[in-house]
Design a protein around this motif. Sequence first.
Motif, PDB file in Angstrom:
ATOM      1  N   GLN A  14      20.980 -37.214 -74.764  1.00  0.00           N
ATOM      2  CA  GLN A  14      19.934 -36.578 -73.966  1.00  0.00           C
ATOM      3  C   GLN A  14      20.477 -35.334 -73.256  1.00  0.00           C
ATOM      4  N   LEU A  15      21.671 -35.440 -72.693  1.00  0.00           N
ATOM      5  CA  LEU A  15      22.296 -34.296 -72.023  1.00  0.00           C
ATOM      6  C   LEU A  15      22.531 -33.166 -73.013  1.00  0.00           C
ATOM      7  N   GLY A  16      23.009 -33.511 -74.197  1.00  0.00           N
ATOM      8  CA  GLY A  16      23.220 -32.504 -75.238  1.00  0.00           C
ATOM      9  C   GLY A  16      21.926 -31.796 -75.602  1.00  0.00           C
ATOM     10  N   GLN A  17      20.847 -32.545 -75.726  1.00  0.00           N
ATOM     11  CA  GLN A  17      19.558 -31.947 -76.058  1.00  0.00           C
ATOM     12  C   GLN A  17      19.072 -31.027 -74.942  1.00  0.00           C
ATOM     13  N   GLN A  40      32.612 -42.397 -63.708  1.00  0.00           N
ATOM     14  CA  GLN A  40      31.536 -42.124 -64.656  1.00  0.00           C
ATOM     15  C   GLN A  40      30.522 -41.127 -64.096  1.00  0.00           C
ATOM     16  N   ALA A  41      30.157 -41.257 -62.826  1.00  0.00           N
ATOM     17  CA  ALA A  41      29.168 -40.347 -62.242  1.00  0.00           C
ATOM     18  C   ALA A  41      29.699 -38.918 -62.206  1.00  0.00           C
ATOM     19  N   ASP A  42      30.945 -38.748 -61.745  1.00  0.00           N
ATOM     20  CA  ASP A  42      31.546 -37.410 -61.717  1.00  0.00           C
ATOM     21  C   ASP A  42      31.708 -36.862 -63.128  1.00  0.00           C
ATOM     22  N   THR A  43      32.088 -37.728 -64.056  1.00  0.00           N
ATOM     23  CA  THR A  43      32.276 -37.291 -65.442  1.00  0.00           C
ATOM     24  C   THR A  43      30.979 -36.763 -66.026  1.00  0.00           C
ATOM     25  N   THR A  44      29.890 -37.445 -65.787  1.00  0.00           N
ATOM     26  CA  THR A  44      28.594 -36.983 -66.306  1.00  0.00           C
ATOM     27  C   THR A  44      28.263 -35.603 -65.744  1.00  0.00           C
ATOM     28  N   GLU A  45      28.500 -35.398 -64.455  1.00  0.00           N
ATOM     29  CA  GLU A  45      28.231 -34.092 -63.841  1.00  0.00           C
ATOM     30  C   GLU A  45      29.187 -33.028 -64.371  1.00  0.00           C
ATOM     31  N   LEU A  46      30.456 -33.379 -64.527  1.00  0.00           N
ATOM     32  CA  LEU A  46      31.445 -32.417 -65.019  1.00  0.00           C
ATOM     33  C   LEU A  46      31.200 -32.051 -66.480  1.00  0.00           C
ATOM     34  N   VAL A  47      30.753 -33.009 -67.280  1.00  0.00           N
ATOM     35  CA  VAL A  47      30.405 -32.708 -68.678  1.00  0.00           C
ATOM     36  C   VAL A  47      29.253 -31.718 -68.707  1.00  0.00           C
TER      37      VAL A  47
END
Length: 187
Positions: A14-17, A40-47
């Motif tokens: 979904q993030l990629g889209q 995990q939360a920081d990783t999602t934001e950093l990605v």
Amino acid sequence: TKEATQELLETYNQLGQELGADTLDVAEGAVDWLRQGYNQADTTELVKDSTILSKLALIDNAQATEYLTSALKGYKLEAQDAIGVIDQLVSIDLEASTSAGDMAEAMSRTANMARTTGFEMNELLGAIATVSEVTQNSASTVGNSMKTLLSRMSNVKAGVEDFDGESLNDVEKTLNRVGIALGDNQG
């Protein structure tokens, strides 16, 4: 678990889209951030942030992750500060004849040295942009030259001697030896 992994991949898809990136690129970016110890939360934001940087700076995700890591670690910033770094890079990109990607690369080579010598990130990026714009040298050359310059400046403060044994605190005398005068006969 298998279910948690599936959910995570769906999140990355979904993030990629949303960002116009491949799910594989997003997942690989997440692995890079997770390896650095982010939750995990920081990783999602950093990605998300590194993907944004890759798109705006026209660099690949791995480079964007590397450059953001260097900025965050070099300046001892938190994950939520990454978007502010991107904002600074893109703002300067729009005003100077140097790209956000080149500035990020140059900053990655000197961020820690700049912080330890008292250069704020905006000052460092301004200097990088100016040197890049005037010299049109590669980002790696500009970054390495800034690192060398800052290292020499910190040596002057520390009272270190140059290669001839001359005190670097005596800057004017040292520069005169190579033909650079800081003053004229009127001061």
